[in-house]
Design a protein around this motif. Structure first.
Motif, PDB file in Angstrom:
ATOM      1  N   LYS A  30       0.831  -1.213   0.000  1.00  0.00           N
ATOM      2  CA  LYS A  30       0.000   0.000   0.000  1.00  0.00           C
ATOM      3  C   LYS A  30       0.861   1.257   0.000  1.00  0.00           C
ATOM      4  N   HIS A  31       1.985   1.181   0.739  1.00  0.00           N
ATOM      5  CA  HIS A  31       2.847   2.356   0.853  1.00  0.00           C
ATOM      6  C   HIS A  31       4.083   2.249  -0.045  1.00  0.00           C
ATOM      7  N   ASP A  32       4.105   1.236  -0.906  1.00  0.00           N
ATOM      8  CA  ASP A  32       5.252   1.074  -1.809  1.00  0.00           C
ATOM      9  C   ASP A  32       5.100   2.010  -3.005  1.00  0.00           C
ATOM     10  N   LYS A  33       5.291   3.257  -2.740  1.00  0.00           N
ATOM     11  CA  LYS A  33       5.210   4.263  -3.789  1.00  0.00           C
ATOM     12  C   LYS A  33       6.609   4.832  -4.029  1.00  0.00           C
ATOM     13  N   LYS A  35       9.628   7.094  -3.995  1.00  0.00           N
ATOM     14  CA  LYS A  35      10.039   8.226  -3.141  1.00  0.00           C
ATOM     15  C   LYS A  35      11.095   9.035  -3.883  1.00  0.00           C
TER      16      LYS A  35
END
Length: 390
Positions: A30-33, A35
């Protein structure tokens, strides 16, 4: 109205239930965006050189560190102190050498801009107190250079074992130490109960493990050197970058060497009484009657004993000197009648030779006999026999 209220309540309950389900479900990634700092072109381990513009106001408080040094390097520190002072002055650090207390002190000043340089200065005076040469110790002020002081004095109690295992780090003519410096890329100095090292973080980590394994007798430094050399060769192959290297590295097993068992003393039977007191010198003189002799007689007796000892020593030395001139004894013959046996052997040989010569002559004569002569000779013998009978 009641039916409408029931429909609204039921709708709200359904929405709450769905929210609870969504909360319970864990969405992986879910937070593997992406950076902004995940750029592969950026080296996160690289230490950038400090720019004074980052801290123009300077330090708000004065920080200082001090350390003691042994007396035997006092003269050397006096000689190299101007060089150390000049190197620290470039970074805005003040330093002081106190020969009365035997200490070195470093502190920040108003010109100090780098907040971490005081920690580097502290490492510098630590290395100097551990007998590291000044020119080598000054290199610690560089951002890419780190240091580590490994304490090895408390790792083992037995002093003899400690000295032997510390010698393993050095090797013959410091060959092992030079090999460790090449493999780890660190400067190493073994001094007393510590090992001072300077290099990168990776090299210092490897070196600390090698030193501890050597002092605790877990693995010889040469085995570590072999493993590190193989790792260096494996790192050159890009196909093995994401694989496990354990199958290529040697596995060294520790061999338990049998130690000599201490000789056990035989236990004597327990007795509550103490052992008898050995006789003193006066008691022995009383037993022999020497105690009651006058001083002149005692001196005369001592002189006589001395003369007897000298005479024994002289005779023994004389016997040793004369032993070199005594001829060695010849080995005695086993049989006393050896000469008679030799004569008998010669007689037997002559008899056998005569017999063989006679047999050989007879054989030759038989070979030379003519048939006609042999028949004529036999006929003549028969006639002579008949005439005798008549």
């Amino acid at each position: 109205m009641s039916e409408n209220e029931n429909n609204v309540n039921s709708g709200e309950e359904e929405e709450e239930a769905e929210e609870l389900k969504n909360r319970k479900q864990k969405h992986k990634g879910k937070h593997d965006k992406p950076k902004p700092w995940d750029d592969p072109s950026i080296d996160h381990w690289k230490v950038e050189k400090f720019d004074p513009s980052w801290n123009e106001s300077g330090m708000l408080e004065v920080s200082s560190f001090s350390t003691l040094f042994p007396q035997y390097i006092e003269k050397y520190l006096q000689q190299c102190w101007p060089e150390v002072k000049g190197a620290l002055k470039e970074h805005g650090i003040a330093c002081e050498l106190n020969l009365v207390e035997g200490s070195m002190t470093v502190s920040t000043t108003r010109k100090t801009r780098d907040p971490y340089i005081i920690v580097k200065a502290r490492d510098l005076i630590k290395l100097l107190s551990r007998s590291v040469p000044a020119r080598q110790a000054i290199k610690i002020l560089n951002d890419e250079m780190q240091c580590d002081i490994i304490k090895i004095g408390n790792m083992i109690r037995n002093k003899e074992r400690f000295v032997k295992r510390r010698q393993l780090l050095l090797g013959a003519n410091s060959s092992t130490l030079k090999a460790l410096e090449i493999v780890t890329g660190c400067y190493i100095l073994v001094q007393g109960n510590t090992v001072a090292a300077m290099g990168s973080f990776k090299g210092l980590k490897q070196l600390r493990r090698i030193v501890e394994d050597c002092i605790l007798n877990k693995m010889h430094p040469l085995f570590h050197i072999k493993i590190l050399m193989m790792k260096r060769e494996l790192a050159k192959d890009p196909s093995l970058a994401n694989e496990n290297w354990d199958r290529f590295l040697p596995q060294f097993k520790k061999k338990n060497v049998k130690q000599k068992k201490p000789k056990s003393k035989e236990k004597k039977p327990y007795t509550p009484f103490p052992p008898p007191q050995p006789p003193s010198k006066v008691d022995l003189q009383l037993e022999s009657g020497e105690y009651f002799l006058s001083d002149n007689k005692k001196l005369a007796k001592k002189w006589q004993e001395k003369q007897e000892k000298q005479a024994e020593k002289i005779s023994e030395n004389k016997r040793k000197r004369e032993a070199a001139f005594i001829p060695p004894e010849e080995p005695a013959r086993q049989n006393a009648g050896g000469a008679g046996d030799d004569k008998n052997d010669v007689a037997e040989i002559t008899v056998s030779l005569k017999k063989k010569a006679k047999e050989f002559g007879q054989q030759r004569s038989m070979e030379k006999i003519d048939a006609e002569e042999y028949i004529a000779a036999s006929a003549g013998k028969r006639k002579k026999k008949k005439s005798k009978t008549t």
